[in-house]
Each structure stands twice: as structure tokens, then as C-alpha cells.
Design a protein around this motif. Structure first.
Motif, PDB file in Angstrom:
ATOM      1  N   ALA A  24      51.924  47.956  72.266  1.00 23.37           N
ATOM      2  CA  ALA A  24      51.495  48.423  73.585  1.00 23.37           C
ATOM      3  C   ALA A  24      52.289  47.744  74.694  1.00 23.37           C
ATOM      4  O   ALA A  24      52.710  48.386  75.668  1.00 23.37           O
ATOM      5  CB  ALA A  24      49.994  48.166  73.765  1.00 23.37           C
ATOM      6  N   MET A  25      52.532  46.439  74.556  1.00 21.14           N
ATOM      7  CA  MET A  25      53.274  45.709  75.582  1.00 21.14           C
ATOM      8  C   MET A  25      54.701  46.216  75.718  1.00 21.14           C
ATOM      9  O   MET A  25      55.254  46.277  76.820  1.00 21.14           O
ATOM     10  CB  MET A  25      53.296  44.206  75.257  1.00 21.14           C
ATOM     11  CG  MET A  25      51.941  43.521  75.285  1.00 21.14           C
ATOM     12  SD  MET A  25      51.064  43.667  76.857  1.00 21.14           S
ATOM     13  CE  MET A  25      49.863  44.935  76.450  1.00 21.14           C
ATOM     14  N   THR A  26      55.319  46.570  74.604  1.00 18.79           N
ATOM     15  CA  THR A  26      56.703  47.039  74.656  1.00 18.79           C
ATOM     16  C   THR A  26      56.807  48.509  75.045  1.00 18.79           C
ATOM     17  O   THR A  26      57.829  48.953  75.570  1.00 18.79           O
ATOM     18  CB  THR A  26      57.403  46.834  73.300  1.00 18.79           C
ATOM     19  OG1 THR A  26      56.708  47.572  72.286  1.00 18.79           O
ATOM     20  CG2 THR A  26      57.439  45.366  72.928  1.00 18.79           C
ATOM     21  N   MET A  27      55.740  49.273  74.790  1.00 19.54           N
ATOM     22  CA  MET A  27      55.789  50.707  75.075  1.00 19.54           C
ATOM     23  C   MET A  27      55.562  51.013  76.547  1.00 19.54           C
ATOM     24  O   MET A  27      56.114  51.989  77.077  1.00 19.54           O
ATOM     25  CB  MET A  27      54.767  51.454  74.222  1.00 19.54           C
ATOM     26  CG  MET A  27      54.936  52.969  74.271  1.00 19.54           C
ATOM     27  SD  MET A  27      53.745  53.844  73.251  1.00 19.54           S
ATOM     28  CE  MET A  27      54.321  53.369  71.626  1.00 19.54           C
ATOM     29  N   ILE A  28      54.771  50.205  77.237  1.00 18.91           N
ATOM     30  CA  ILE A  28      54.431  50.498  78.633  1.00 18.91           C
ATOM     31  C   ILE A  28      55.667  50.585  79.525  1.00 18.91           C
ATOM     32  O   ILE A  28      55.888  51.602  80.198  1.00 18.91           O
ATOM     33  CB  ILE A  28      53.418  49.467  79.167  1.00 18.91           C
ATOM     34  CG1 ILE A  28      52.043  49.722  78.552  1.00 18.91           C
ATOM     35  CG2 ILE A  28      53.325  49.527  80.687  1.00 18.91           C
ATOM     36  CD1 ILE A  28      51.017  48.665  78.873  1.00 18.91           C
ATOM     37  N   PRO A  29      56.516  49.554  79.579  1.00 25.54           N
ATOM     38  CA  PRO A  29      57.685  49.669  80.467  1.00 25.54           C
ATOM     39  C   PRO A  29      58.637  50.773  80.057  1.00 25.54           C
ATOM     40  O   PRO A  29      59.253  51.414  80.907  1.00 25.54           O
ATOM     41  CB  PRO A  29      58.346  48.291  80.375  1.00 25.54           C
ATOM     42  CG  PRO A  29      57.854  47.709  79.100  1.00 25.54           C
ATOM     43  CD  PRO A  29      56.483  48.241  78.912  1.00 25.54           C
ATOM     44  N   GLU A  30      58.761  51.018  78.736  1.00 23.92           N
ATOM     45  CA  GLU A  30      59.677  52.057  78.276  1.00 23.92           C
ATOM     46  C   GLU A  30      59.169  53.443  78.679  1.00 23.92           C
ATOM     47  O   GLU A  30      59.939  54.289  79.167  1.00 23.92           O
ATOM     48  CB  GLU A  30      59.868  51.972  76.765  1.00 23.92           C
ATOM     49  CG  GLU A  30      61.006  52.828  76.261  1.00 23.92           C
ATOM     50  CD  GLU A  30      61.446  52.448  74.856  1.00 23.92           C
ATOM     51  OE1 GLU A  30      62.218  53.220  74.275  1.00 23.92           O
ATOM     52  OE2 GLU A  30      61.022  51.393  74.351  1.00 23.92           O
TER      53      GLU A  30
END
Length: 511
Positions: A24-30
């Protein structure tokens, strides 16, 4: 019904939950970056990440694979957004989902098996390069409306925090594997920035992520044939890009885990998720190889992590935005750079001197198109076409004939290799019509007629012998070859020797 939990192999709940949080942490900015790049409202990217992630995690073709609002599909819709607006985008996303449902229903997902290994290497390596280079945009800032590179203290701060992130990801597993290294790195860098009061770029600098639950509404477009004409090509391309990327990501996940997923079920899940995106305000998407790699590297092997990741994104949109907006982008950039390095197939460099030149060129072509055009579907399709042409050329060179004349004066041609469009010219050159006796037999015991070009070649050589007053017959044709010739009856004329069929006697009482 899809089982969320496989009780034959107990789920490591802590590992799955932590892996889901990391994803979730890596998907949000992407997802935010892709939405902004395409000109969509930022929340459409987060809604897509939630809907795609949840539906495919529950109903998808394999545990551990992650889907979300992917750039490969968002880029397809940029022109439609600019020309007709957001509602037409939602309609195109829903229609692309319908196409994917048809792909899954007709079980066309199996055709991904036609993708050769060099194409896979090129696809993965090109994608790894894109993931790495796309992080460089975070080293830029807006000055007077123009994007310029960071310099001075902000640049050194960013570089230092990225280096710290990479160091934690690399070293943390040597201390413990109880917590995913990527999540640990994000927490450590966040703590350093927070308690050190360090000024640096954060998620909130990209876009605000606070919002409400996605609302159901049909796309506000005229339900007419002209609307279908507008959205049809975009939906078709999006479905192709999303399906190919999802199935190739599934293959990569299969290799990592040593298990086998279900491509057709993944197509059904992707299609269902995109239809929901179209009616709940998401920008659509597909499987995301970077986040899948993060998930699998964190130890996930079940569906729970994908569900946790999707629900975490929704929870952040509803109540957690103020905290997540403070996350340093440097931490996420460092994690994604490590993902890129882990995604790259380093073995392809080690075995490059052992691979045929054609495979090397095919892999380089796919990687180059992937990097240059960011069109994964086109890159893979061109790679498959090139590989198929190379295979056809090599197969065409393998047709051979052993010739001899028996005691009865009959000339025999024993063929080896397939007779198809690529080998018909070499096939015709094997025969000496003028010098052969009156009776000629062509033996297909070690060969087969593969297509209409092969049938036509047999017809032509038969006609040449007939014009020379000689008789040519075919022997040892396989059942499928006989069927091809039977289907062409009336178009060609050949003489087939009916080979005897022998049945093995079974003694009474013996089974």
C-alpha cells in the motif's frame, strides 16, 4: 468459489499483513503519479488501486499478485481524456473490462504461453529500467511553473535519504526477516525526517489524497453508437495492454514462487475490476509487476496481503491521509529503485554469450520498445512476431530428403522435417522429375504437412510428375495430414497409399 485461505498451507498472518501494508505504501505515490500524468483527478488513481487490488486479490488467478492503477493502461487513455473528458474515460475503462471478461470466458489467456523466454527477458528488463528511471522525476521540483532538477541542500538531502533507504532494505534482512525490509526502510526514514525536522519532498507534495468512499454512477455519456465508436479503440487497446501485462506478471510470479497461476481466471478478475472502476470512478488498471515483486519479496504467498493492501489504501483515503501525506518521497523512491534492481533478470546478462544471436536481438528489441514507447503490449507482440519468424526460418532449413531406388525400380523420397510455407521452396528442389523412373513414392513417416502452402507444394510436384507421364504416390501420412488433404479435395489431386493398420491381438484374460 475462490478460497481466500488454503488450509493445506497455513497462512503466516503477520507476514501477509506486513506485506500488504508495504504494498500500500509503495502503490499510493505510483497511482497518484500515473493519474496526474494522464490528467485525471488524483483520487481516480487511488480508487483504481483499491478496486483493482481488492477484486483481483480475492478472485484473481494466483495468490501474491498485486493489481492497481497502472501506468501502462493510464497512458492509453491520455488522448481520450484530452479530447472527450473524464466520463468517456470511465466508459472506455468499463468496456475494456468487458473485453477482458470475454478473453477469460473464451480461455484465450492460454496464448500467453506463446511468449518465448527472450521476450520475457526483454519485457522484464525493459520494465525494470522504466521503474528505475521513473523515480528520477522525484529529484525535480516546480520553479515558476517549470520542472527543474533539485540542487544544493534539497538534492543532497534527497540523495542521502534515498541512500539510507537502500541501505536499510539491503541490510535489514541480515538482522531479522520478521518485518519486510521495505516497510522497515520506510518507517526508519520517516522517523529520521520527523524527529530530525528535515525539510524534504513528501507524498503530500504530489497531491492531496483525502477523500470519501467511491460512489456508484454510470458514465455520463450518450449511450449511442457514436459513443461506442469513440471509446471502442481505446477500450480495445487498454484491454490488450492490461491483459498482456497481467499475464506476463503472472508468469514472473510463477517463476518466483515455483507455482502455477490460472491465466483465464486472472482475465476474468481483471475484467470485473475494470468494469467496477468504470462505474465507481477509478481510472482502471492491471497487474503491477513492481508491487507484485515487493509483495513476494516481503514473503507473501497468499491472497490476504493483497486484500490488506487494498483496504489500507481505502482507509488512508478516508482517515489516514494527514499521516501518509507526511511520508518522505525519498523512502518510496529508494524502495522502488531496489524493486527495479530486483526485477531485472541479471541471469540474462550472465548467459548472453550462450544464447543464439536471434534470441539476443529479440530480447533487446522488446526491452528497447518497452523503454522507448512505454507500450508493453506492442513490445511483446513484436517480440513474439520476430521470434516466430526466426523459428519459421530455422524450421524451413531443416527439411531434408533421403533418396533411393528399390529392387522394383521405384524411386523413394524419405522426407525429414515439416512441410509448411517456409520450406515449400526447398521441398520442390529435392525432386528430379526428369531423371526419376515412372514410379515415385514420397514417404512422410518423418515429416508432416502443416498448412495450405504444404498441400499446394504436394499438388504442384504431383502435377509435374503427371505432366512427365510419371506416377507419384504419398505414404505414411499422419491422420492430421490426411484430414488436410481430405479438406482440400477438389482443389488438389494426389495419390495416397493407404497404409495398413495393424491391431495387436490380446489373449483372453490378459489386460
Amino acid at each position: 468459489m475462490t478460497r481466500l485461505f488454503d488450509f493445506r498451507q497455513p497462512i503466516r498472518y503477520k507476514t501477509e499483513i506486513l506485506a500488504g501494508l508495504t504494498v500500500a505504501m509503495t502503490m499510493i505515490p505510483e497511482s497518484l503519479s500515473f493519474a496526474i500524468l494522464a490528467g485525471f483527478p488524483p483520487l481516480t488513481g487511488l480508487y483504481a488501486a483499491f478496486i483493482m487490488g481488492l477484486v483481483t486479490a480475492i478472485f484473481g488467478g494466483r495468490p501474491g499478485m498485486v493489481s492497481g492503477g497502472a501506468g501502462a493502461t493510464a497512458i492509453v487513455l491520455i488522448a481520450l481524456m484530452q479530447s472527450h473528458g473524464l466520463q468517456y474515460v470511465f466508459a472506455a475503462v468499463a468496456l475494456s473490462g468487458l473485453f477482458q471478461l470475454l478473453i477469460g470466458a473464451f480461455r484465450w489467456g492460454k496464448f500467453v504461453r506463446l511468449v518465448p523466454q527472450p521476450v520475457m527477458y526483454g519485457f522484464v528488463n525493459g520494465l525494470a529500467f522504466i521503474i528505475f528511471t521513473s523515480q528520477l522525476s522525484q529529484f525535480k521540483t516546480l520553479v515558476n511553473g517549470q520542472s527543474v532538477w533539485l540542487s544544493g541542500s534539497p538534492l543532497y538531502t534527497m540523495l542521502g535519504l534515498v541512500a539510507l533507504t537502500i541501505g536499510v532494505v539491503f541490510l535489514f534482512p541480515k538482522l531479522t526477516k520478521a518485518v519486510p525490509a521495505s516497510l522497515a526502510a520506510i518507517v526508519v526514514v520517516f522517523a529520521v525526517v520527523w524527529f530530525g525536522n528535515i525539510e524534504t519532498k513528501t507524498v503530500g507534495d504530489i497531491a492531496a489524497i483525502s477523500g470519501s468512499l467511491p460512489n456508484f454512477h454510470l458514465p455520463e455519456v450518450p449511450f449511442t453508437f457514436s459513443t461506442l465508436q469513440i471509446i471502442f479503440p481505446y477500450a480495445l487497446i487498454m484491454a490488450g495492454v492490461g491483459t498482456i501485462e497481467s499475464l506476463l506478471t503472472l508468469n514472473v510470479a510463477d517463476e518466483i514462487t515455483g507455482t502455477r497461476g490460472n491465466g483465464n481466471r486472472e482475465c476474468l478478475a481483471q475484467g470485473s475490476a475494470n468494469i467496477l472502476n468504470g462505474v465507481f470512478g477509478g481510472m482502471g488498471g492491471c497487474a503491477m509487476i513492481a508491487q507484485t515483486f515487493v509483495n513476494l519479496s516481503a514473503g507473501s504467498r497468499a491472497r490476504l496481503s493483497g486484500i490488506i493492501g487494498a483496504l489500507t489504501i481505502l482507509l488512508i483515503v478516508l482517515v489516514g491521509a494527514p499521516v501518509i501525506e507526511q511520508l518522505p518521497m525519498a523512502a518510496l523512491v529508494g524502495v522502488m529503485m531496489m524493486v527495479a534492481m530486483g526485477t531485472f533478470e541479471w541471469i540474462s546478462l550472465r548467459i548472453i554469450n550462450k544464447m543464439p544471436k536471434s534470441d539476443i536481438l529479440t530480447g533487446m528489441l522488446v526491452a528497447g520498445i518497452t523503454v522507448w514507447l512505454h507500450n508493453l503490449a506492442l513490445a511483446v507482440l513484436l517480440g513474439v512476431v520476430v521470434a516466430a519468424l526466426v523459428f519459421a526460418w530455422e524450421s524451413a532449413k531443416r527439411i531434408r530428403a533421403r533418396k533411393y531406388t528399390d529392387e522394383a525400380g521405384i524411386k523413394h523420397y524419405e522426407l525429414y522435417g515439416p512441410l509448411f510455407f517456409g520450406s515449400v521452396m526447398a521441398f520442390g528442389e529435392k525432386f528430379d522429375v526428369a531423371g526419376d523412373p515412372a514410379e515415385v513414392v514420397v514417404d512422410f513417416k518423418e515429416s508432416r504437412i502443416a498448412d495450405m502452402s504444404g498441400i499446394d507444394a504436394v499438388n504442384r510436384i504431383s502435377e509435374r510428375y503427371r505432366q512427365a507421364g510419371k506416377h507419384l504416390r504419398l505414404r505414411h501420412l499422419s491422420p492430421d495430414c490426411r484430414q488436410l488433404l481430405h479438406n482440400a479435395a477438389g482443389i488438389i489431386e494426389v495419390d495416397i497409399i493407404e497404409d495398413p493398420e495393424y491391431h495387436v491381438a490380446i489373449e483372453a484374460g490378459v489386460r
